[in-house]
Design a protein around this motif. Structure first.
Motif, PDB file in Angstrom:
ATOM      1  N   SER A 366      15.630  67.162  66.078  1.00 20.57           N
ATOM      2  CA  SER A 366      14.963  67.100  64.851  1.00 20.57           C
ATOM      3  C   SER A 366      13.451  66.770  65.369  1.00 20.57           C
ATOM      4  CB  SER A 366      15.739  66.104  64.074  1.00 20.57           C
ATOM      5  OG  SER A 366      15.472  64.785  64.493  1.00 20.57           O
ATOM      6  N   ALA A 373      16.755  72.319  64.358  1.00 19.44           N
ATOM      7  CA  ALA A 373      17.709  71.421  64.109  1.00 19.44           C
ATOM      8  C   ALA A 373      18.323  71.643  62.877  1.00 19.44           C
ATOM      9  CB  ALA A 373      17.043  69.922  64.086  1.00 19.44           C
ATOM     10  N   LEU A 374      17.571  72.102  61.798  1.00 14.51           N
ATOM     11  CA  LEU A 374      18.150  72.166  60.456  1.00 14.51           C
ATOM     12  C   LEU A 374      18.981  73.367  60.434  1.00 14.51           C
ATOM     13  CD1 LEU A 374      17.928  71.528  57.201  1.00 14.51           C
ATOM     14  CD2 LEU A 374      16.042  73.443  57.121  1.00 14.51           C
ATOM     15  N   LEU A 377      22.191  72.240  62.043  1.00 15.42           N
ATOM     16  CA  LEU A 377      22.800  71.581  60.967  1.00 15.42           C
ATOM     17  C   LEU A 377      23.357  72.565  59.938  1.00 15.42           C
ATOM     18  CD1 LEU A 377      23.183  68.890  59.454  1.00 15.42           C
ATOM     19  CD2 LEU A 377      21.458  69.574  57.923  1.00 15.42           C
ATOM     20  N   MET A 380      26.802  74.008  61.914  1.00 15.63           N
ATOM     21  CA  MET A 380      27.830  72.945  62.034  1.00 15.63           C
ATOM     22  C   MET A 380      28.415  72.793  60.758  1.00 15.63           C
ATOM     23  SD  MET A 380      27.945  72.063  65.247  1.00 15.63           S
ATOM     24  CE  MET A 380      27.708  73.581  65.835  1.00 15.63           C
ATOM     25  N   ALA A 381      27.884  72.354  59.651  1.00 18.90           N
ATOM     26  CA  ALA A 381      28.206  72.312  58.413  1.00 18.90           C
ATOM     27  C   ALA A 381      29.060  73.392  58.086  1.00 18.90           C
ATOM     28  CB  ALA A 381      27.206  72.056  57.237  1.00 18.90           C
ATOM     29  N   TYR A 425      31.755  68.114  64.982  1.00 21.84           N
ATOM     30  CA  TYR A 425      30.651  68.847  64.538  1.00 21.84           C
ATOM     31  C   TYR A 425      29.603  67.668  64.272  1.00 21.84           C
ATOM     32  CZ  TYR A 425      33.749  72.862  64.427  1.00 21.84           C
ATOM     33  OH  TYR A 425      34.582  73.796  64.729  1.00 21.84           O
ATOM     34  N   LEU A 426      30.027  66.742  63.305  1.00 21.94           N
ATOM     35  CA  LEU A 426      29.249  65.671  62.748  1.00 21.94           C
ATOM     36  C   LEU A 426      28.161  64.876  63.972  1.00 21.94           C
ATOM     37  CD1 LEU A 426      31.146  64.257  59.839  1.00 21.94           C
ATOM     38  CD2 LEU A 426      28.865  65.573  59.696  1.00 21.94           C
ATOM     39  N   ILE A 429      25.271  66.757  64.752  1.00 18.14           N
ATOM     40  CA  ILE A 429      24.210  66.620  63.724  1.00 18.14           C
ATOM     41  C   ILE A 429      23.774  65.125  64.066  1.00 18.14           C
ATOM     42  CG2 ILE A 429      23.825  66.197  61.468  1.00 18.14           C
ATOM     43  CD1 ILE A 429      26.095  68.165  60.890  1.00 18.14           C
ATOM     44  N   ARG A 430      24.547  63.930  64.408  1.00 21.58           N
ATOM     45  CA  ARG A 430      23.862  62.736  64.615  1.00 21.58           C
ATOM     46  C   ARG A 430      23.054  62.969  65.864  1.00 21.58           C
ATOM     47  NH1 ARG A 430      27.566  59.007  67.568  1.00 21.58           N
ATOM     48  NH2 ARG A 430      26.116  59.729  69.436  1.00 21.58           N
ATOM     49  N   MET A 432      21.326  65.007  67.060  1.00 13.69           N
ATOM     50  CA  MET A 432      20.115  65.749  66.727  1.00 13.69           C
ATOM     51  C   MET A 432      19.302  64.945  65.970  1.00 13.69           C
ATOM     52  SD  MET A 432      21.113  69.849  66.190  1.00 13.69           S
ATOM     53  CE  MET A 432      21.657  69.533  64.614  1.00 13.69           C
ATOM     54  N   TYR A 433      19.629  64.263  64.983  1.00 21.26           N
ATOM     55  CA  TYR A 433      18.959  63.514  63.851  1.00 21.26           C
ATOM     56  C   TYR A 433      18.710  62.012  64.051  1.00 21.26           C
ATOM     57  CZ  TYR A 433      18.338  67.595  61.122  1.00 21.26           C
ATOM     58  OH  TYR A 433      18.021  68.987  60.762  1.00 21.26           O
TER      59      TYR A 433
END
Lengths: 479, 199
Positions: A366, A373-374, A377, A380-381, A425-426, A429-430, A432-433
């Motif tokens: 991110s 990164a978005l 996101l 993955m979502a 998947y989360l 995201i974790r 990345m952010y």
């Protein structure tokens, strides 16, 4: 005679155009210098555009049988063929900078990729055992060669060998099942087989045996548990541009394979194959989602996630209802969009020479590139199935079809497994952010790559917000 | 009566030689047993009056493919002992899996309902030609499948060349066009020097 040949050829015009185009591309690539290799790429893209257009218009609006009923052109074929050609175009576009940086930018990649697409088109339109098997062999042969495309990579050679041996066993199993069914029914043609099965009283044993072997072969090609062993090794061992190819367009051929050979040809045996498909689906959801949690390599993680998604797709087909099969087709297309985007992001991060195939490579993305990164996101979502993304809607209609077919427990199990699957998947995201990677450089990639990758990821959002158009395409597929 | 006895004999030989292919210690023996497999299946096809296919099987597979195969085996000199290292380790698992499949097949075929009785074959009339019948449908009814098979062969050629054709660094190769274009002055140098004198 002559008129018949013309109308037959018109039904398979996409395949014929692509086959002729491959020959032209092959010769063309021979006579150009390495620094003009972009022309090969441009020609391949032109061929894909032509193939997609011809596939979309072949056979008018209805259902056309050609070559004595061994080829069928129906709405299902048109939708899947156009999706496959589009997916292949995206694969070629993402692969170009990646291949160029590794001195792998050669014409063979495009020739083999187009051959794989030809096999996919043949399977999608196949309406006899012979044609479907030939299409499957063409697809498989092209994929075996592509996995070992980078010959100096030992892990690529190892996974290619595994894929080849296991794939040959799967082809043999499928062929064995087909030969048993042919031996007793006396027909290779799926339409005639359907009539034959309708005229039987009771379910004869040989059909069960043949169907069992055929389903094993199909499950192997699809990558469903317990025939999934090759998937993680091949996804990890193949060059990323090839993993991307294997993860996208061939999935559309696999769904066509299941629908043509099982749902369309043998609706009389629904009770039998329903149980088999549901077992495969439950195992795939279970193993895929749980083992994916333990992965540290993102290509391997996406492989197990693919296995889990195959479980969902098979659940849709296993309902045996029109709504279920349409939901499965919708789900496959949405999955292909998300998988293409996820591999696209891996290749985007890899394009500075080093491979970014570990989960740790996504640390602090991110900060390095907030935009991508978005995008990751969103992808993955969508794979988790968070509303309002496309993955949510796809899962929703599959579950709806399951409940309508009376399989409430299966629907509950699928939801539970999706929740388990959300964990890995989360985690991406974790990373990345909320994690940081000291010294990360900003992401660099050509403009067309960035543009198409953004469109791809935003498509996962758009298909969730406005599923109507794609859903309209997917309804009324089965005549 | 005679055909079914012949069938039993040749089918038995076929199964035994197929087993031999996978358990023979020497790869050359495996290849030779595979030839026997092809030959006995050709005989089975002859019993079904598919004489053209039977002859083609012998000509193409026994005559051409297997000869090349034997060449390759002899040239590669495969290390058999290394290939067989895992055999005893994986044999029990393989035996269990194949045992389950055999039991299931046997259960499905005999316990549930039994196979439908085979209808006796109706022999063709004397002048019937299989070759003509094949030729009549190969380029008409099956032209699509035929062309697809041709493209699969093309694909196999491309894949094989892609995998094996490589420029190794430091390889000494002849450049034929440079050899042909060579001039006298590139190779021979005339040196003028004084005749040697006795001193």
């Amino acid at each position: 005679m002559m008129n018949e040949l013309v109308s037959d050829l018109s039904a398979v015009r996409a395949e014929a155009f692509l086959a002729a185009g491959i020959c032209v591309l092959l010769l063309f690539d021979l006579f150009i210098r390495d620094r003009h290799r972009d022309l090969t790429y441009a020609l391949a893209m032109l061929l894909l555009a032509g193939t997609g257009w011809l596939a979309a218009t072949a056979g008018g609006d209805g259902r056309v049988l050609a070559f004595g009923g061994s080829v069928v052109v129906d709405p299902l074929a048109r939708v899947l063929k156009v999706a496959a050609a589009l997916a292949m175009a995206v694969v070629f576009l993402y692969s170009r900078p990646w291949l160029r940086e590794r001195q792998l930018f050669r014409g063979e990649y495009y020739v083999l990729g187009l051959f794989a697409l030809l096999g996919i088109l043949v399977i999608i339109s196949g309406h006899s055992f012979l044609v479907i098997y030939l299409g499957l062999e063409m697809l498989s042969l092209a994929l075996y060669a592509l996995v070992v495309y980078d010959r100096d990579s030992p892990i690529g050679a190892e996974s290619g060998m595994k894929y080849f041996v296991l794939g040959a066993i799967a082809s043999g199993t499928l062929l064995y099942g087909m030969s048993i069914v042919y031996g007793f029914s006396g027909t290779l043609n799926l339409g005639e087989l359907r009539e034959y099965a309708a005229g039987l009283d009771g379910v004869p044993v040989f059909l069960l045996v043949g169907l069992g072997f055929m389903l094993s072969g199909i499950a192997f090609k699809f990558g469903a548990v317990p025939f999934h062993m090759w998937v993680p090794d091949v996804y990890q061992g193949a060059p990323t541009s090839v993993s991307l190819l294997i993860a996208t367009a061939p999935k559309l051929a696999s769904i066509a394979l299941v629908i043509r050979l099982v749902a369309e040809a043998l609706p009389e045996l629904l009770v039998t194959w329903q149980v088999i498909l549901m077992t495969l689906a439950v195992l795939s959801l279970l193993i895929g989602n749980i083992v994916a949690i333990a992965q540290t390599n993102i290509k391997r993680m996406l492989a197990y996630s693919a296995i889990a998604h195959v479980g969902f797709i098979l659940l849709g087909v296993a309902t045996g209802t029109t709504a279920g099969v349409e939901a499965a087709v919708f789900y496959s297309i949405v999955y292909v969009v998300a998988a293409a985007g996820a591999f696209g992001i891996i290749m985007l991060l890899s394009s500075r020479g080093a491979e970014a195939d570990q989960l740790d490579d996504f640390r602090g993305l991110s900060q390095r590139s907030p935009w991508f990164a978005l995008m990751m996101l969103l992808l993955m979502a969508s794979m988790i199935g968070i509303p309002p993304l496309a993955g949510f809607y796809a899962k929703w209609i599959v579950l709806l079809a399951l409940v309508e077919a009376g399989a409430v427990w299966l629907a509950l199990f699928a939801v539970l497994m999706s929740v388990v699957g959300a964990f890995y998947y989360l985690r991406v995201i974790r990373l990345m952010y909320f994690d940081e990677l000291p010294g990360g450089a900003p992401v660099q990639a050509p403009g067309d790559f960035r543009l198409v990758l953004s469109i791809n990821a935003l498509l996962a959002l758009a298909l969730g917000l406005f599923p109507g158009p794609l859903m309209d395409l997917c309804t009324g597929l089965l005549g | 009566m005679v055909p079914s006895v012949l069938f039993a004999i040749f089918a038995g030989v076929l199964v035994l030689s197929a087993l031999g292919v996978i358990i023979a210690r020497n790869p050359v023996h495996s290849a030779l047993l595979l030839i026997l497999c092809f030959f006995t299946s050709a005989v089975l096809w002859l019993l079904l009056e598919a004489e053209f296919l039977a002859l083609v099987l012998v000509l193409v597979y026994v005559g051409a493919v297997m000869v090349l195969f034997l060449f390759v085996i002899m040239m590669l000199d495969v290390n058999v002992t290394r290939m067989r290292e895992g055999f005893t380790r994986y044999a029990p698992l393989g035996a269990i899996v194949s045992g389950i499949i055999i039991l299931q097949l046997a259960g499905a075929i005999w316990l549930r309902s039994g196979l439908p009785a085979a209808e006796p074959l109706t022999p063709r009339e004397a002048g019937h030609s299989n070759t003509r019948e094949l030729g009549a449908v190969l380029y008409t009814e099956h032209v699509y499948a035929f062309e697809l098979a041709a493209f699969i062969l093309l694909l196999a050629i491309i894949a094989a060349i892609m995998l094996t054709l490589r420029q190794r660094p430091g390889l000494k190769v002849q450049d034929v066009s440079a050899q042909v274009k060579v001039q006298r002055k590139d190779r021979v140098r005339l040196v003028k020097m004084d005749a040697e004198k006795d001193s």
